[in-house]
Write a protein that holds these residues in place. Structure first.
Motif, mmCIF file in Angstrom:
data_model
loop_
_atom_site.group_PDB
_atom_site.id
_atom_site.type_symbol
_atom_site.label_atom_id
_atom_site.label_comp_id
_atom_site.label_asym_id
_atom_site.label_seq_id
_atom_site.Cartn_x
_atom_site.Cartn_y
_atom_site.Cartn_z
ATOM 1 N N THR A 43 -10.056 2.592 8.678
ATOM 2 C CA THR A 43 -9.434 1.811 7.612
ATOM 3 C C THR A 43 -8.339 2.601 6.887
ATOM 4 O O THR A 43 -7.656 2.052 6.047
ATOM 5 C CB THR A 43 -10.477 1.354 6.582
ATOM 6 N N LEU A 66 -3.205 13.425 9.464
ATOM 7 C CA LEU A 66 -3.380 14.558 8.555
ATOM 8 C C LEU A 66 -4.749 15.228 8.722
ATOM 9 O O LEU A 66 -4.898 16.418 8.481
ATOM 10 C CB LEU A 66 -3.217 14.036 7.119
ATOM 11 N N LEU A 93 13.686 -0.474 7.105
ATOM 12 C CA LEU A 93 12.294 -0.108 7.319
ATOM 13 C C LEU A 93 11.617 0.228 6.005
ATOM 14 O O LEU A 93 10.533 -0.257 5.711
ATOM 15 C CB LEU A 93 12.220 1.107 8.244
ATOM 16 N N ARG A 119 8.548 -1.462 4.111
ATOM 17 C CA ARG A 119 7.332 -0.764 3.738
ATOM 18 C C ARG A 119 6.952 -1.055 2.302
ATOM 19 O O ARG A 119 5.821 -1.353 1.981
ATOM 20 C CB ARG A 119 7.525 0.736 3.893
ATOM 21 N N MET A 149 8.566 -4.227 19.952
ATOM 22 C CA MET A 149 9.202 -2.932 20.181
ATOM 23 C C MET A 149 9.140 -2.589 21.662
ATOM 24 O O MET A 149 10.085 -2.075 22.247
ATOM 25 C CB MET A 149 8.482 -1.840 19.402
ATOM 26 N N ALA A 159 0.823 -6.286 13.369
ATOM 27 C CA ALA A 159 1.073 -4.976 13.970
ATOM 28 C C ALA A 159 1.077 -5.089 15.481
ATOM 29 O O ALA A 159 1.938 -4.531 16.158
ATOM 30 C CB ALA A 159 0.027 -3.971 13.510
ATOM 31 N N GLU A 194 -2.596 9.305 7.285
ATOM 32 C CA GLU A 194 -3.792 10.018 6.825
ATOM 33 C C GLU A 194 -4.649 10.446 8.010
ATOM 34 O O GLU A 194 -5.273 11.503 7.999
ATOM 35 C CB GLU A 194 -4.595 9.136 5.873
ATOM 36 N N PHE A 232 -8.448 14.288 -0.451
ATOM 37 C CA PHE A 232 -8.312 13.764 0.907
ATOM 38 C C PHE A 232 -9.568 14.072 1.720
ATOM 39 O O PHE A 232 -10.099 13.222 2.427
ATOM 40 C CB PHE A 232 -7.081 14.368 1.579
ATOM 41 N N PHE A 272 -7.038 0.794 12.472
ATOM 42 C CA PHE A 272 -7.729 -0.213 13.275
ATOM 43 C C PHE A 272 -6.789 -1.263 13.864
ATOM 44 O O PHE A 272 -7.171 -1.995 14.762
ATOM 45 C CB PHE A 272 -8.858 -0.888 12.477
ATOM 46 N N VAL A 273 -5.551 -1.349 13.353
ATOM 47 C CA VAL A 273 -4.662 -2.367 13.905
ATOM 48 C C VAL A 273 -4.078 -1.946 15.255
ATOM 49 O O VAL A 273 -3.578 -2.779 15.990
ATOM 50 C CB VAL A 273 -3.492 -2.728 12.955
ATOM 51 N N LEU A 314 -14.940 8.052 4.566
ATOM 52 C CA LEU A 314 -14.470 7.060 5.529
ATOM 53 C C LEU A 314 -15.123 7.247 6.894
ATOM 54 O O LEU A 314 -15.473 6.286 7.558
ATOM 55 C CB LEU A 314 -12.945 7.141 5.675
ATOM 56 N N SER A 367 4.361 -6.761 16.358
ATOM 57 C CA SER A 367 5.602 -6.022 16.193
ATOM 58 C C SER A 367 5.648 -4.851 17.148
ATOM 59 O O SER A 367 6.724 -4.460 17.603
ATOM 60 C CB SER A 367 5.783 -5.574 14.750
ATOM 61 N N SER A 368 4.475 -4.278 17.496
ATOM 62 C CA SER A 368 4.547 -3.201 18.491
ATOM 63 C C SER A 368 4.899 -3.796 19.845
ATOM 64 O O SER A 368 5.535 -3.155 20.658
ATOM 65 C CB SER A 368 3.259 -2.398 18.563
ATOM 66 N N VAL A 404 3.552 6.210 20.266
ATOM 67 C CA VAL A 404 2.541 5.341 19.675
ATOM 68 C C VAL A 404 3.239 4.058 19.228
ATOM 69 O O VAL A 404 4.209 4.121 18.477
ATOM 70 C CB VAL A 404 1.877 6.010 18.449
ATOM 71 N N MET A 405 2.800 2.923 19.718
ATOM 72 C CA MET A 405 3.460 1.681 19.332
ATOM 73 C C MET A 405 2.858 1.134 18.049
ATOM 74 O O MET A 405 1.720 0.679 18.030
ATOM 75 C CB MET A 405 3.328 0.656 20.447
ATOM 76 N N THR A 406 3.641 1.201 16.988
ATOM 77 C CA THR A 406 3.167 0.755 15.686
ATOM 78 C C THR A 406 4.368 0.397 14.828
ATOM 79 O O THR A 406 5.441 0.971 14.999
ATOM 80 C CB THR A 406 2.334 1.872 15.001
ATOM 81 N N PRO A 407 4.199 -0.552 13.912
ATOM 82 C CA PRO A 407 5.316 -0.891 13.035
ATOM 83 C C PRO A 407 5.708 0.273 12.119
ATOM 84 O O PRO A 407 6.887 0.447 11.828
ATOM 85 C CB PRO A 407 4.815 -2.069 12.213
ATOM 86 N N SER A 408 4.741 1.038 11.667
ATOM 87 C CA SER A 408 5.063 2.189 10.823
ATOM 88 C C SER A 408 3.848 3.092 10.741
ATOM 89 O O SER A 408 2.782 2.771 11.274
ATOM 90 C CB SER A 408 5.465 1.743 9.419
ATOM 91 N N GLU A 409 3.994 4.224 10.032
ATOM 92 C CA GLU A 409 2.868 5.147 9.891
ATOM 93 C C GLU A 409 1.941 4.712 8.755
ATOM 94 O O GLU A 409 0.962 5.372 8.464
ATOM 95 C CB GLU A 409 3.376 6.579 9.666
ATOM 96 N N LEU A 410 2.277 3.584 8.105
ATOM 97 C CA LEU A 410 1.500 3.173 6.935
ATOM 98 C C LEU A 410 0.384 2.193 7.273
ATOM 99 O O LEU A 410 -0.472 1.926 6.439
ATOM 100 C CB LEU A 410 2.432 2.524 5.895
ATOM 101 N N VAL A 411 0.399 1.637 8.476
ATOM 102 C CA VAL A 411 -0.631 0.651 8.803
ATOM 103 C C VAL A 411 -1.966 1.358 9.046
ATOM 104 O O VAL A 411 -1.997 2.521 9.438
ATOM 105 C CB VAL A 411 -0.258 -0.179 10.049
ATOM 106 N N PRO A 412 -3.078 0.687 8.775
ATOM 107 C CA PRO A 412 -4.369 1.308 9.049
ATOM 108 C C PRO A 412 -4.611 1.454 10.556
ATOM 109 O O PRO A 412 -4.065 0.699 11.352
ATOM 110 C CB PRO A 412 -5.376 0.336 8.424
ATOM 111 N N ARG A 461 5.250 10.521 11.679
ATOM 112 C CA ARG A 461 6.334 9.814 12.368
ATOM 113 C C ARG A 461 6.760 10.580 13.620
ATOM 114 O O ARG A 461 7.078 9.983 14.640
ATOM 115 C CB ARG A 461 7.531 9.628 11.426
ATOM 116 N N ILE A 476 -2.616 -8.352 9.053
ATOM 117 C CA ILE A 476 -1.753 -7.218 9.411
ATOM 118 C C ILE A 476 -2.080 -6.716 10.808
ATOM 119 O O ILE A 476 -1.203 -6.229 11.506
ATOM 120 C CB ILE A 476 -1.805 -6.034 8.420
ATOM 121 N N ALA A 477 -3.333 -6.871 11.236
ATOM 122 C CA ALA A 477 -3.662 -6.452 12.598
ATOM 123 C C ALA A 477 -2.846 -7.276 13.578
ATOM 124 O O ALA A 477 -2.270 -6.757 14.532
ATOM 125 C CB ALA A 477 -5.150 -6.628 12.859
#
Lengths: 369, 513
Positions: free
Chosen positions: B363, B371, A5, A9, A365, A358, B368, A225, B412-413, A232, A361-362, B402-410, B394, A354-355
């Protein structure tokens, strides 16, 4: 599994950086092609022009000049980028740095301190003055809701006249019988030493340091942040208890403080005074394009500033070979336009990709669970 | 991704009533199959519902039908003719129109201008609004929509905006209408209106594909229902032959978690108290007037009401986002003069009405987003503790599924349901004393809904107090210990959920009683 993983990443974030880098490089090449066509239309040989640029640009002399010219651009672009990070458009860097240049140059002549402290004093005065000028726009926005784009543009004009008035009335050094259109020269203890004699001033190191600090503060600190979150999604930030008005104030003060450093390479590194004709102008606006080109990222900004510095440094040589030096400005403008367009397009494509991944891949899973 | 083996079929023109026929559609992306051998027949002038959980493959299928993706194999036949759409404009030309979940309207333009935008009728190169107006009016009348064509979009409510979207698609000549989650944003009354319009549309010969996961609505409006799970069609059923529970089980693929009576008791201590709370507004009536209530430990109070009766402003007032009169106490401490962050630090948490507007930075990465609002506890000195922040994200991903490949994706995906789980997780992970949950399950599928409800119940059992604001009466009745009805900025009734019915609630909500 875990290792897999994390390596995935790393490769993900690497791919994103490569994506950004690749599209920026492609944009620069595309811009050169477009300029080539323009040169052809005006009857010049683009290959010769580019050859000249490269030939002169690759000497060590020009390399130092590139770094020198990049220095104020880095300060200016970071000042702009701090605002951009929270959707604030600080168009007023120009006025902020000229105001800071005058005040710090004058204050620098009124103290006597040992060398490093004297330099530090002038830098701090410059930052405080830049921030003070920027605070006008901040206060107008917070209390009256006045758009900072309008107020900072207007404040640029006000700054120019205001500075001229202060300069002529109070700070002009007439000891030379009126010939010296400058403030009093700063004592040697208040001067930033050169890195390479007469070619590159120590402010370049300060610029790199500021770029690093920008990264730490904006991308790694809690304050940063909150700043980025407010940019944002201001409503989500407010809902999460981040005080919007305070963030606007801090962001503009910080932006103004960095803006205050823009003219320092001249004020304490070259001329050792403020003067209406000796202090460089227009860097506030160039900083906007450099920040755009560098995508508000410290590394990108430094590289973009160097690219612009490089192109600037070649313009004199071009003129000698009868190529209009304004082609450099044209190249710069076209690079920015193309980069903005290409980056937008490629980040859209990247985001879509990536959308999709993602989502898939979800799903896989989901199937597994 | 080439459209590989497209097998021509010769017998597909046989059934004249068949408007859309998808045969053996498969679509895979590198590594994963998104649609597997999906076949679907849709008859002319019917409403055909496609139901499935988020990520089941509904949207991929619709994107194929709409020309956004090309299938790897399988055929699409429109009116019996095998067709390949390379782009949405080709699909549009074939009479397929799509109404997206998020409206794409220009706020400052009028209704008419929005409808003709992109396909403006011209005469000799000059815009001819007169003809367009006539045509739009005819369309509107034929489906029973009453709308002032000269109002700017910004003056319209959600329901009317959706009508504009539908008219826009019809204006372009669509005969097959794809509606993506059309009721997700509507309140019950608006849903009824929409359904009336849809039935008229069908009576006029339009065919409707209705994508949804609100099963009651699907059962009431559709002629046929196709269930999709994990990329394949599970069944096509008639709404008459199936009930809600069975349909949900088809969709999820397993038995649903049942929610029984609560076994814990409401506590003694008041955790959130509002006294004579009034939100003062300029230029209009005060949206919240003299609202008072107490929520005890381990208690869920449901605020029922039609959207726009002051619920949103009430939440803002409790959070400290707007100027108010009256007092708010959190955990026994007077919070009236505290700012938002200080109230959150007192143990308040908020699941916002609109996750996109008030909850997420789309985005930015998931960690984040997780957080946001917790920067203070996940920092070391002035610096963000990135590793802890990612770890805490995580944990949220794990605990809330939460279904996601990782905590790093934005953000909106993620699908809407997964975004909502992240927002819920972010607020429950810190074990707050009081949770304000506004529409905690709006627009998410049954599986995710059950998960969110379970989490709220679990936290309640652990002592958390909840103010649940919802327009979903099933949610209100199923979770609340007490129900307050909000109408026109005031609390108009307090009801016992054991005795209340949707009908009784409806009366108070609309001010009829």
């Amino acid at each position: 599994m875990n290792q897999q993983l994390s390596s995935k990443r790393n490769s993900d974030s690497m791919r994103k950086s490569l994506n950004t880098l690749g599209s920026s490089v492609a944009a620069v090449i595309l811009a050169l092609v477009i300029c080539g066509v323009l040169l052809l239309i005006t009857g010049k040989n683009p290959l010769m022009a580019y050859g000249k640029i490269l030939e002169t640009g690759l000497t060590s002399e020009k390399f130092l000049e590139m770094l020198k010219r990049a220095t104020p651009l880095i300060f200016s672009a970071i000042a702009v980028a701090i605002g951009f990070k929270m959707n604030l458009f600080n168009i007023g860097v120009e006025g902020q740095y000229l105001f800071a240049a005058l005040i710090s140059a004058e204050m620098g002549t009124h103290v006597s301190l040992p060398a490093p402290l004297h330099v530090l004093f002038i830098l701090i005065v410059a930052m405080v003055s830049g921030a003070a000028w920027a605070s006008i726009a901040a206060i107008l926005k917070i209390t009256r809701g006045i758009n900072e784009v309008i107020s900072t543009i207007m404040l640029n004009y006000i700054a120019l006249s205001f500075i001229q008035w202060i300069f002529e009335t109070f700070f002009r050094d007439d000891s030379d019988g009126g010939l010296n259109v400058k403030t009093t020269e700063i004592a040697p203890s208040g001067r930033m030493p050169d890195l390479v004699h007469d070619r590159l001033n120590g402010m370049f190191i300060v610029a790199l340091f500021v770029a690093f600090l920008y990264w730490v503060v904006v991308f790694r600190s809690r304050f940063g942040f909150q700043l980025r979150a407010s940019g944002l999604n201001p409503i989500a930030a407010r809902t999460a208890g981040i005080p919007a008005k305070r963030m606007i104030l801090f962001a503009l003060l910080l932006s103004g403080a960095v803006a205050g450093l823009v003219a320092m390479p001249s004020v304490i590194g070259d001329v050792y005074a403020y003067g209406p004709s000796s202090t460089p102008t227009q860097f506030g606006f160039a900083g906007i394009t450099v920040a755009l080109l560098g995508r508000n990222h410290p590394f990108g900004i430094v590289v973009a500033a160097m690219l612009f510095g490089f192109l600037d440094s070649t313009s004199a040589v071009l003129q000698l070979s009868e190529i209009p030096s304004s082609i450099v400005k044209v190249i710069q403008a076209i690079i920015v336009l193309v980069v903005v367009i290409v980056n937008e397009a490629s980040s859209r494509r990247y985001n879509r990709k990536i959308a999709e991944q993602a989502a898939l891949s979800s799903k896989s899973m989901d199937v597994r669970s | 991704m080439q459209s590989g083996s497209v097998k021509p079929k010769l017998n597909s023109a046989t059934d004249a009533g068949r408007v859309v026929e998808l045969t053996n559609i498969s679509k895979s992306f590198p590594g994963v199959i998104a649609n597997r051998d999906i076949s679907l027949q849709i008859d002319r002038a019917t409403i055909h519902a496609i139901v499935g959980e988020n990520g089941a493959g509904k949207s991929t299928l619709m994107k194929i039908l709409y020309g956004l993706h090309q299938p790897d194999s399988g055929t699409i036949a429109i009116n019996g003719v095998i067709t390949q759409f390379k782009s949405p404009s080709e699909a549009m030309a074939a009479g397929i129109g799509m109404v997206h979940q998020h409206f794409m309207l220009a706020d400052n333009l009028t209704v008419l201008e929005n409808i003709i935008l992109g396909s403006e009728p011209t005469k000799y190169g000059v815009l001819s609004l007169g003809d367009a107006r006539k045509h739009v009016n005819e369309l509107a009348t034929s489906i029973g929509v009453e709308i002032d064509l000269d109002l700017p979009i910004s003056d319209l409510g959600v329901g009317q905006r959706q009508r504009v979207e539908i008219l826009k698609v019809l204006f372009r000549g669509a005969e097959i209408l794809v509606l993506d989650e059309p009721t997700a944003v509507l309140v019950p009354q608006e849903v009824d209106e929409l359904f009336t319009n849809l039935r008229k549309l069908v009576a006029n010969g339009t065919t409707i594909l209705f994508i949804s996961h609100k099963l009651d609505e699907v059962l009431s409006i559709s002629d046929q229902i196709t269930v999709i799970r994990q990329g394949s069609t599970v069944a096509t059923v008639s709404p008459k032959s199936i009930d809600r529970l069975r349909l949900a089980e088809l969709m999820v693929g397993s038995d649903l978690p049942s929610h029984g009576e609560r076994t814990t008791k409401v506590g003694e201590k008041i955790q959130l108290s509002a006294r004579n709370l009034t939100v003062v507004a300029k230029n209009r009536k005060n949206p919240v007037q003299n609202v008072s209530f107490d929520i005890f430990e381990s208690e869920i109070i449901g605020i029922a009401g039609v959207d726009g009766n002051g619920q949103f402003e009430l939440c803002e007032a409790l959070l400290g986002l707007v100027d108010t009169q009256g007092t708010v106490e959190i955990g026994g401490i007077d919070a009236s003069n505290l700012n938002v962050r200080e109230r959150l630090d007192q143990g308040l948490a908020y699941i916002p009405f609109d996750r996109h507007r008030e909850g997420l930075m789309l985005t930015a990465s998931l960690w984040e987003n997780a957080l946001l609002g917790h920067e203070n506890s996940l920092s070391r000195g002035p610096m963000i503790d990135v590793e802890s922040a990612k770890k805490s994200c995580r944990e949220i991903i794990e605990r809330f599924g939460v279904m996601t490949p990782s905590e790093l994706v934005p953000a909106f995906v993620l699908s809407g349901g997964n975004q909502q789980k992240l927002v819920v997780g972010r607020n429950l992970a810190t074990a707050p004393k009081v949770l304000i949950a506004a529409h905690p399950t709006r627009g998410i599928d049954v599986g995710a809904q059950a998960a969110v409800w379970d989490e709220i119940r679990r936290s309640r059992d652990a002592g958390m107090s909840v103010l649940l604001v919802s327009a979903d009466l099933e949610e209100i009745l199923g979770l609340s210990d007490r129900i307050l009805v909000m109408f026109d900025g005031k609390i108009s009734a307090e009801l016992d959920p054991k005795k209340a019915t949707p009908q009784i609630l409806g009366k108070y909500m609309t001010g009829a009683q």
